[in-house]
Write a protein that holds these residues in place. Structure first.
Motif, PDB file in Angstrom:
ATOM      1  N   ILE A  27      -6.735  17.157 -14.803  1.00  0.00           N
ATOM      2  CA  ILE A  27      -7.422  16.166 -13.986  1.00  0.00           C
ATOM      3  C   ILE A  27      -7.925  16.833 -12.723  1.00  0.00           C
ATOM      4  O   ILE A  27      -7.210  17.614 -12.088  1.00  0.00           O
ATOM      5  N   SER A  28      -9.168  16.549 -12.347  1.00  0.00           N
ATOM      6  CA  SER A  28      -9.733  17.100 -11.122  1.00  0.00           C
ATOM      7  C   SER A  28      -9.240  16.284  -9.940  1.00  0.00           C
ATOM      8  O   SER A  28      -9.407  15.060  -9.908  1.00  0.00           O
ATOM      9  N   ILE A  29      -8.597  16.972  -8.999  1.00  0.00           N
ATOM     10  CA  ILE A  29      -8.058  16.277  -7.842  1.00  0.00           C
ATOM     11  C   ILE A  29      -8.516  16.977  -6.572  1.00  0.00           C
ATOM     12  O   ILE A  29      -9.031  18.091  -6.598  1.00  0.00           O
ATOM     13  N   GLY A  30      -8.334  16.301  -5.450  1.00  0.00           N
ATOM     14  CA  GLY A  30      -8.726  16.858  -4.161  1.00  0.00           C
ATOM     15  C   GLY A  30      -7.652  16.624  -3.123  1.00  0.00           C
ATOM     16  O   GLY A  30      -6.504  16.336  -3.457  1.00  0.00           O
ATOM     17  N   SER A  31      -8.045  16.755  -1.864  1.00  0.00           N
ATOM     18  CA  SER A  31      -7.135  16.520  -0.746  1.00  0.00           C
ATOM     19  C   SER A  31      -7.663  15.396   0.121  1.00  0.00           C
ATOM     20  O   SER A  31      -8.868  15.150   0.176  1.00  0.00           O
ATOM     21  N   LEU A  32      -6.762  14.716   0.793  1.00  0.00           N
ATOM     22  CA  LEU A  32      -7.167  13.651   1.702  1.00  0.00           C
ATOM     23  C   LEU A  32      -7.822  14.230   2.949  1.00  0.00           C
ATOM     24  O   LEU A  32      -7.572  15.379   3.322  1.00  0.00           O
ATOM     25  N   ASP A  33      -8.662  13.435   3.615  1.00  0.00           N
ATOM     26  CA  ASP A  33      -9.270  13.869   4.863  1.00  0.00           C
ATOM     27  C   ASP A  33      -9.250  12.728   5.880  1.00  0.00           C
ATOM     28  O   ASP A  33      -8.720  11.647   5.601  1.00  0.00           O
ATOM     29  N   GLU A  34      -9.819  12.969   7.043  1.00  0.00           N
ATOM     30  CA  GLU A  34      -9.794  12.024   8.145  1.00  0.00           C
ATOM     31  C   GLU A  34     -10.281  10.637   7.754  1.00  0.00           C
ATOM     32  O   GLU A  34      -9.748   9.623   8.224  1.00  0.00           O
ATOM     33  N   SER A  35     -11.252  10.566   6.877  1.00  0.00           N
ATOM     34  CA  SER A  35     -11.822   9.268   6.494  1.00  0.00           C
ATOM     35  C   SER A  35     -10.849   8.411   5.686  1.00  0.00           C
ATOM     36  O   SER A  35     -11.115   7.219   5.461  1.00  0.00           O
ATOM     37  N   HIS A  36      -9.741   8.986   5.250  1.00  0.00           N
ATOM     38  CA  HIS A  36      -8.792   8.260   4.396  1.00  0.00           C
ATOM     39  C   HIS A  36      -7.571   7.742   5.165  1.00  0.00           C
ATOM     40  O   HIS A  36      -6.681   7.133   4.568  1.00  0.00           O
ATOM     41  N   VAL A  37      -7.516   7.984   6.464  1.00  0.00           N
ATOM     42  CA  VAL A  37      -6.354   7.592   7.264  1.00  0.00           C
ATOM     43  C   VAL A  37      -6.091   6.096   7.172  1.00  0.00           C
ATOM     44  O   VAL A  37      -4.959   5.652   6.950  1.00  0.00           O
ATOM     45  N   ALA A  38      -7.132   5.287   7.350  1.00  0.00           N
ATOM     46  CA  ALA A  38      -6.959   3.829   7.336  1.00  0.00           C
ATOM     47  C   ALA A  38      -6.453   3.342   5.981  1.00  0.00           C
ATOM     48  O   ALA A  38      -5.619   2.429   5.910  1.00  0.00           O
ATOM     49  N   LEU A  39      -6.925   3.942   4.901  1.00  0.00           N
ATOM     50  CA  LEU A  39      -6.501   3.552   3.555  1.00  0.00           C
ATOM     51  C   LEU A  39      -5.010   3.819   3.368  1.00  0.00           C
ATOM     52  O   LEU A  39      -4.269   2.949   2.879  1.00  0.00           O
ATOM     53  N   VAL A  40      -4.555   5.000   3.761  1.00  0.00           N
ATOM     54  CA  VAL A  40      -3.141   5.344   3.627  1.00  0.00           C
ATOM     55  C   VAL A  40      -2.287   4.448   4.519  1.00  0.00           C
ATOM     56  O   VAL A  40      -1.254   3.926   4.100  1.00  0.00           O
TER      57      VAL A  40
ATOM     58  N   TRP B 153      -2.618   8.964  -4.259  1.00  0.00           N
ATOM     59  CA  TRP B 153      -2.433  10.071  -3.318  1.00  0.00           C
ATOM     60  C   TRP B 153      -0.959  10.305  -3.010  1.00  0.00           C
ATOM     61  O   TRP B 153      -0.102   9.467  -3.254  1.00  0.00           O
ATOM     62  N   ILE B 154      -0.698  11.487  -2.454  1.00  0.00           N
ATOM     63  CA  ILE B 154       0.626  11.861  -1.981  1.00  0.00           C
ATOM     64  C   ILE B 154       0.451  12.804  -0.799  1.00  0.00           C
ATOM     65  O   ILE B 154      -0.477  13.625  -0.782  1.00  0.00           O
ATOM     66  N   LEU B 155       1.331  12.678   0.209  1.00  0.00           N
ATOM     67  CA  LEU B 155       1.240  13.476   1.422  1.00  0.00           C
ATOM     68  C   LEU B 155       2.519  14.286   1.618  1.00  0.00           C
ATOM     69  O   LEU B 155       3.495  14.131   0.873  1.00  0.00           O
ATOM     70  N   THR B 156       2.515  15.118   2.657  1.00  0.00           N
ATOM     71  CA  THR B 156       3.689  15.895   3.044  1.00  0.00           C
ATOM     72  C   THR B 156       4.030  15.587   4.492  1.00  0.00           C
ATOM     73  O   THR B 156       3.170  15.666   5.370  1.00  0.00           O
ATOM     74  N   TYR B 157       5.294  15.230   4.726  1.00  0.00           N
ATOM     75  CA  TYR B 157       5.756  14.991   6.091  1.00  0.00           C
ATOM     76  C   TYR B 157       5.938  16.320   6.832  1.00  0.00           C
ATOM     77  O   TYR B 157       5.989  17.389   6.211  1.00  0.00           O
ATOM     78  N   ALA B 158       6.077  16.239   8.154  1.00  0.00           N
ATOM     79  CA  ALA B 158       6.287  17.439   8.962  1.00  0.00           C
ATOM     80  C   ALA B 158       7.583  18.151   8.595  1.00  0.00           C
ATOM     81  O   ALA B 158       7.730  19.351   8.836  1.00  0.00           O
ATOM     82  N   SER B 159       8.530  17.434   8.004  1.00  0.00           N
ATOM     83  CA  SER B 159       9.796  18.031   7.570  1.00  0.00           C
ATOM     84  C   SER B 159       9.684  18.716   6.216  1.00  0.00           C
ATOM     85  O   SER B 159      10.651  19.303   5.732  1.00  0.00           O
ATOM     86  N   GLY B 160       8.512  18.619   5.579  1.00  0.00           N
ATOM     87  CA  GLY B 160       8.310  19.226   4.273  1.00  0.00           C
ATOM     88  C   GLY B 160       8.539  18.289   3.108  1.00  0.00           C
ATOM     89  O   GLY B 160       8.274  18.645   1.956  1.00  0.00           O
ATOM     90  N   SER B 161       9.028  17.091   3.366  1.00  0.00           N
ATOM     91  CA  SER B 161       9.277  16.126   2.294  1.00  0.00           C
ATOM     92  C   SER B 161       7.961  15.554   1.775  1.00  0.00           C
ATOM     93  O   SER B 161       7.076  15.192   2.550  1.00  0.00           O
ATOM     94  N   MET B 162       7.843  15.482   0.444  1.00  0.00           N
ATOM     95  CA  MET B 162       6.709  14.783  -0.138  1.00  0.00           C
ATOM     96  C   MET B 162       6.923  13.286   0.029  1.00  0.00           C
ATOM     97  O   MET B 162       8.058  12.802  -0.082  1.00  0.00           O
ATOM     98  N   GLY B 163       5.857  12.535   0.308  1.00  0.00           N
ATOM     99  CA  GLY B 163       6.028  11.110   0.498  1.00  0.00           C
ATOM    100  C   GLY B 163       4.725  10.349   0.519  1.00  0.00           C
ATOM    101  O   GLY B 163       3.643  10.904   0.340  1.00  0.00           O
ATOM    102  N   MET B 164       4.843   9.039   0.735  1.00  0.00           N
ATOM    103  CA  MET B 164       3.703   8.115   0.751  1.00  0.00           C
ATOM    104  C   MET B 164       2.934   8.136  -0.569  1.00  0.00           C
ATOM    105  O   MET B 164       1.729   7.882  -0.608  1.00  0.00           O
ATOM    106  N   LEU B 165       3.640   8.445  -1.672  1.00  0.00           N
ATOM    107  CA  LEU B 165       3.004   8.413  -2.985  1.00  0.00           C
ATOM    108  C   LEU B 165       2.556   6.989  -3.291  1.00  0.00           C
ATOM    109  O   LEU B 165       3.347   6.054  -3.237  1.00  0.00           O
ATOM    110  N   TYR B 166       1.286   6.837  -3.619  1.00  0.00           N
ATOM    111  CA  TYR B 166       0.760   5.489  -3.859  1.00  0.00           C
ATOM    112  C   TYR B 166      -0.445   5.562  -4.790  1.00  0.00           C
ATOM    113  O   TYR B 166      -1.272   6.468  -4.698  1.00  0.00           O
TER     114      TYR B 166
END
Length: 300
Positions: free
Chosen positions: A170-183, A221-234
């Motif tokens: 599957i082709s995937i990408g990374s989140l950017d500034e325009s996606h902040v409100a969505l997350v 999407w999924i993000l990484t916290y400053a502690s290195g934990s993966m999170g906000m999977l949605y």
């Protein structure tokens, strides 16, 4: 609310350190810098998984050529053999208050003395702690002398094992500034302006993965916290059941692992869907006697 934590920790080589550090209070608390941070990372690895959050943060901090970590003071009760280490985010704007203060401690008495130090903890403002549940009595007792506990979230930490990385196709990408409100709008602890700064920082400075639709809009999407934990999977409700979460977890886990970072995440006990997903991807549980808790004090 209980959570499980699933993780994988990668090996790192010991690094030499400077024998000097800066004294910043009459209690001999030290603010670590430079090579001291690298030595602290090596020492913390011996205490996994109980040291996982502070260890994960230092992994990112010590590799700032790969990411731009949050501005944080790393404090210890003494050096080089410390019993308490605290990662305290610097507060430049109100949104910075939303970031966790991460605590690792081997000695309850020294922990209590350290968090009573007004330089280390400013009990007059909003605070959010990530700390081993074994120390929660000390934390809440000190806090109760000042202010009332607002909320509490418990998390169960698990042990690292090998992780399988599958091919998704599957082709995937990374989140950017325009996606902040969505997350922010879909995160259970978000939906407010105070979380926006933290999410914006995570997207800008730490690894993320997302599945984009035909219009290049994130649907999972999924993000990484400053502690290195993966999170906000949605995943948006209309796109669930397509395997997107599996793809994202696999890709982000592989990316973190390849860069030498610990691979782990927190999962609520009731969230059996996520628990099953991570188990199928090769994550395993660790010592159930260890819990990491989050506490919030005072009004934001």
């Amino acid at each position: 609310m209980d959570h499980r934590l699933l993780l994988n920790a990668s090996a790192l080589s010991p690094i030499m350190y400077s024998q000097y550090s800066r004294k910043i209070s009459s209690k001999s608390t030290m603010d670590l810098t430079g090579e001291q941070l690298k030595k602290a990372e090596t020492q913390l690895k011996r205490y996994l998984p109980s040291s996982l959050q502070v260890y994960g943060y230092l992994c990112f901090r010590n590799r700032s050529d790969q990411v731009r970590p949050d501005p944080v003071s790393v404090l210890v009760d003494r050096w080089p053999e410390f019993s308490v280490l605290i990662c305290k985010p610097l507060c430049e704007q109100k949104g910075d208050l939303f970031k966790d203060i991460l605590v690792f401690a081997k000695n309850n008495a020294i922990l209590e003395e350290t968090i009573r130090n007004s330089y280390v903890i400013d009990w007059t403002r909003y605070l959010c702690f990530g700390i081993n549940s074994l120390h929660m009595g000390i934390l809440t007792a000190v806090a109760s002398e000042k202010y009332s506990l607002v909320t509490e979230h418990d998390s169960l930490v698990k042990k690292p094992f090998s992780l399988f990385f599958g091919s998704s196709g599957i082709s995937i990408g990374s989140l950017d500034e325009s996606h902040v409100a969505l997350v922010n709008g879909t995160w259970k602890f978000g939906q407010s302006e105070v979380a926006v700064r933290m999410i914006r920082n995570m997207i800008a400075n730490f690894p993320s993965c997302c599945v984009l639709d035909a219009e290049a809009k994130p649907v999972s999407w999924i993000l990484t916290y400053a502690s290195g934990s993966m999170g906000m999977l949605y995943t948006l409700p209309e796109h669930r059941g397509k395997g997107y979460a599996k793809v994202l977890v696999s890709r982000l886990a592989k990316r973190l692992h390849s860069a030498g970072y610990p691979v782990y995440c927190f999962i609520e006990d009731e969230n059996m869907v996520s628990y099953g997903l991570f188990k199928k991807l090769g994550f395993n549980e660790a010592d159930p006697s260890y819990r990491e808790s989050w506490f919030q004090f005072n009004d934001l």
